[in-house]
Structures are given as structure tokens and as C-alpha cells.
Scaffold this motif. Structure first.
Motif, PDB file in Angstrom:
ATOM      1  N   ASP A  69       0.121   2.454   1.052  1.00 50.81           N
ATOM      2  CA  ASP A  69       1.213   1.338   1.004  1.00 50.81           C
ATOM      3  C   ASP A  69       1.837   0.665   0.482  1.00 50.81           C
ATOM      4  O   ASP A  69       2.666  -0.861   0.845  1.00 50.81           O
ATOM      5  CB  ASP A  69       0.691   0.790   2.312  1.00 50.81           C
ATOM      6  CG  ASP A  69      -0.619   0.339   2.307  1.00 50.81           C
ATOM      7  OD1 ASP A  69      -0.618   0.197   1.065  1.00 50.81           O
ATOM      8  OD2 ASP A  69      -1.938  -0.502   3.105  1.00 50.81           O
ATOM      9  N   SER A  70       1.351   0.885  -0.859  1.00 47.36           N
ATOM     10  CA  SER A  70       2.636  -0.346  -2.124  1.00 47.36           C
ATOM     11  C   SER A  70       3.508  -0.302  -1.803  1.00 47.36           C
ATOM     12  O   SER A  70       4.237  -1.579  -2.157  1.00 47.36           O
ATOM     13  CB  SER A  70       1.806   0.232  -3.381  1.00 47.36           C
ATOM     14  OG  SER A  70       2.525   1.831  -3.883  1.00 47.36           O
ATOM     15  N   GLN A  71       4.270   0.561  -1.709  1.00 42.85           N
ATOM     16  CA  GLN A  71       6.221   0.144  -1.494  1.00 42.85           C
ATOM     17  C   GLN A  71       6.770   0.456  -0.056  1.00 42.85           C
ATOM     18  O   GLN A  71       8.008   0.375  -0.124  1.00 42.85           O
ATOM     19  CB  GLN A  71       6.768   1.421  -2.580  1.00 42.85           C
ATOM     20  CG  GLN A  71       6.197   1.744  -4.028  1.00 42.85           C
ATOM     21  CD  GLN A  71       6.654   0.074  -4.289  1.00 42.85           C
ATOM     22  OE1 GLN A  71       7.977  -0.620  -4.948  1.00 42.85           O
ATOM     23  NE2 GLN A  71       5.822   0.033  -5.392  1.00 42.85           N
ATOM     24  N   MET A  72       5.943  -0.120   0.679  1.00 46.90           N
ATOM     25  CA  MET A  72       6.190  -0.053   2.400  1.00 46.90           C
ATOM     26  C   MET A  72       7.307  -1.277   2.332  1.00 46.90           C
ATOM     27  O   MET A  72       7.026  -1.969   1.825  1.00 46.90           O
ATOM     28  CB  MET A  72       5.073  -0.379   3.279  1.00 46.90           C
ATOM     29  CG  MET A  72       4.885  -0.525   4.837  1.00 46.90           C
ATOM     30  SD  MET A  72       4.322  -0.865   5.991  1.00 46.90           S
ATOM     31  CE  MET A  72       2.771   0.457   5.304  1.00 46.90           C
ATOM     32  N   PRO A  73       8.940  -0.588   3.067  1.00 48.02           N
ATOM     33  CA  PRO A  73       9.502  -1.487   3.483  1.00 48.02           C
ATOM     34  C   PRO A  73       9.381  -2.873   3.974  1.00 48.02           C
ATOM     35  O   PRO A  73       7.983  -2.643   4.875  1.00 48.02           O
ATOM     36  CB  PRO A  73      10.255  -1.164   4.065  1.00 48.02           C
ATOM     37  CG  PRO A  73      10.767   0.326   3.069  1.00 48.02           C
ATOM     38  CD  PRO A  73       8.526   0.685   3.712  1.00 48.02           C
ATOM     39  N   PRO A  74      10.139  -3.930   4.226  1.00 48.70           N
ATOM     40  CA  PRO A  74       9.817  -4.806   5.147  1.00 48.70           C
ATOM     41  C   PRO A  74       9.507  -4.733   6.478  1.00 48.70           C
ATOM     42  O   PRO A  74      10.778  -3.460   6.732  1.00 48.70           O
ATOM     43  CB  PRO A  74      10.748  -5.882   5.317  1.00 48.70           C
ATOM     44  CG  PRO A  74      11.775  -5.669   3.260  1.00 48.70           C
ATOM     45  CD  PRO A  74      11.528  -3.387   3.322  1.00 48.70           C
ATOM     46  N   HIS A  75       8.954  -5.257   6.998  1.00 46.97           N
ATOM     47  CA  HIS A  75       9.193  -4.723   8.532  1.00 46.97           C
ATOM     48  C   HIS A  75      10.243  -5.258   9.609  1.00 46.97           C
ATOM     49  O   HIS A  75      10.236  -4.638  10.526  1.00 46.97           O
ATOM     50  CB  HIS A  75       7.566  -4.967   9.177  1.00 46.97           C
ATOM     51  CG  HIS A  75       6.752  -4.239   8.677  1.00 46.97           C
ATOM     52  ND1 HIS A  75       6.036  -5.383   7.200  1.00 46.97           N
ATOM     53  CD2 HIS A  75       5.362  -3.062   8.720  1.00 46.97           C
ATOM     54  CE1 HIS A  75       4.526  -4.467   6.643  1.00 46.97           C
ATOM     55  NE2 HIS A  75       4.287  -2.839   7.914  1.00 46.97           N
TER      56      HIS A  75
END
Length: 245
Positions: A69-75
């Protein structure tokens, strides 16, 4: 401009296909631009509403089959419902407008869809009803049936992007004037036909072209921030979906 429904008992996810921008006294929308609000990954189905740019980031990231999840986009800026297509279980949901009797409803037409579904128990009919009663819902009804895997989602070789949706709005978008369009027989006209003689619409068109304005599938949940608990819970669910945990 959207209505999303998930009927857990029937295993049916449905959405409209309208995207819009709001600028001053105008709303300009386009239908059937092929940028789906549903995204499938293996046996998991994601259903989105909210800001198009945010949804674009998430769809692209999901398709990359992320290893962590290191590059998970903003929520922020969106609502999401994540469904296990094998069990019909909602693995995660955030910013849904209405949740009742195992069904989830989001978007400007959610109240109309929920009212219809309560009587008819049909997620497809619920979207059609919302289209009749909510200017902000329209276009082809898109669906994914978890029990049969039947669907009508557009599956292009190359990814459909928000840039393409912006272009579609500029090319064939339909204009609503918020101050006057109150009835159910709207005198809507196309953006290219009106912009030549309207400075505000010319400005809107230019900002669409350069990306300053981005299409949306508006819902109440896109204007509030996600809590850290919600972010943590989604990360845990995605870990199982993508095999991190």
C-alpha cells in the motif's frame, strides 16, 4: 451526477454513466463516456462515486496489481463500496448515502433509487427510476452480476481516462442552467452550440480543456474527509484482495 446501487441479496451492482462539471450557474454533463464507476479485480468489484480525478487514480492503481500500500492513492473526494463477488459480501464501504436491508445507495439520485428498490427489489430498475427523477443521473445503466458474472462494462484494450471524459464533455456535453431548470422537461442544449455566445461557458470549456476543471460523479461523501480508522480498514481489506496479507 450519479446513482450507484449494490443489492447484496441479488448480487447486483448497478450505476448510471453520467459525468459532469459544475461552473457558476451551469452544470454540463456527458453520458456514456465509457469511464466506468465499477472496477473489477479478480473476484472483487469496486464501486465508486465522487471526484473523477480521484477515481481515476484508484482505478489505475487497482489495475497495476499493487504489491503493497506504499503507493495507495489519496482517499478523500470519493465514496467506495468493495464487494467479494464469490460471497456477495461487502468487504468495505465508506461514504454511502443510504444503507438498508443489505443494499447500498450513493449519489444524487440515491433517495429515488432506494425508494424504488424498497418496493421492487431490483437494482437495475432503481437506477432507471433515479434517471426519471434526478437530472444528475443518466445514460446507460451499467451493471455487474456477482452470481453469474454477467456485466455490460466496457473493456477496452487501452484504459479510458478522465482526459477522455473531459474531451467528451467539451465535444458533446449538455448544458443545464441551475437557476432555470426546475421542471422535468428541461430545455438543455449542447456545450459547443452555446459556448460561442456565452463568456462563462467559453471559460468553462477552456478550463475543461486544460484540466483545471475535472468531471465528477457527485455524492455527499466526496466533500468529507476520511478518518484514519477508515483508511486503515480499507488497507487491511486491500491487503487480502491483492495478497499482501
Amino acid at each position: 451526477m450519479t446513482t450507484n446501487v449494490y443489492d447484496g441479496a441479488a448480487g447486483m451492482l448497478t450505476t448510471d454513466s453520467r459525468w459532469s462539471v459544475t461552473y457558476g450557474k451551469y452544470v454540463v454533463y456527458v453520458d456514456d463516456a465509457r469511464f466506468e464507476k465499477l472496477e473489477c479485480f479478480g473476484d472483487t468489484v469496486f464501486m465508486f462515486a465522487g471526484k473523477g480525478a480521484a477515481i481515476q487514480q484508484w482505478k489505475t492503481w487497482i489495475r497495476s496489481s499493487p504489491g503493497d500500500d506504499s503507493q495507495m492513492p489519496p482517499h478523500d473526494g470519493m465514496s467506495v463500496c468493495v464487494v467479494d463477488a464469490n460471497t456477495n459480501t461487502v468487504l468495505f464501504s465508506a461514504r454511502q448515502d443510504i444503507v438498508k436491508e443489505g443494499a447500498y445507495f450513493t449519489g444524487s439520485g440515491s433517495i429515488h433509487a432506494a425508494t424504488c428498490w424498497t418496493t421492487n427489489r431490483c437494482a437495475l430498475r432503481a437506477i432507471e427510476t433515479a434517471k426519471e427523477r434526478d437530472f444528475y443521473t443518466g445514460g446507460e445503466v451499467k451493471f455487474f452480476n456477482t452470481k453469474t458474472r454477467e456485466n455490460n462494462l466496457y473493456a477496452p484494450t487501452n484504459e479510458v481516462t478522465m482526459d477522455m471524459v473531459r474531451h467528451a464533455i467539451n465535444e458533446r456535453g449538455v448544458v443545464m442552467e441551475l437557476a432555470t431548470n426546475k421542471g422535468l422537461s428541461p430545455p438543455f442544449k449542447r456545450l459547443p452550440d452555446l459556448a460561442a455566445n456565452d463568456a462563462e461557458l467559453q471559460d468553462l470549456s477552456g478550463k475543461l480543456a486544460n484540466g483545471e476543471l475535472q468531471p465528477e460523479a457527485p455524492c455527499d461523501g466526496m466533500i468529507s474527509e476520511w478518518s484514519e480508522d477508515q483508511k486503515s480498514k480499507l488497507s487491511a481489506v486491500l491487503g487480502k484482495v491483492f495478497g499482501w496479507k
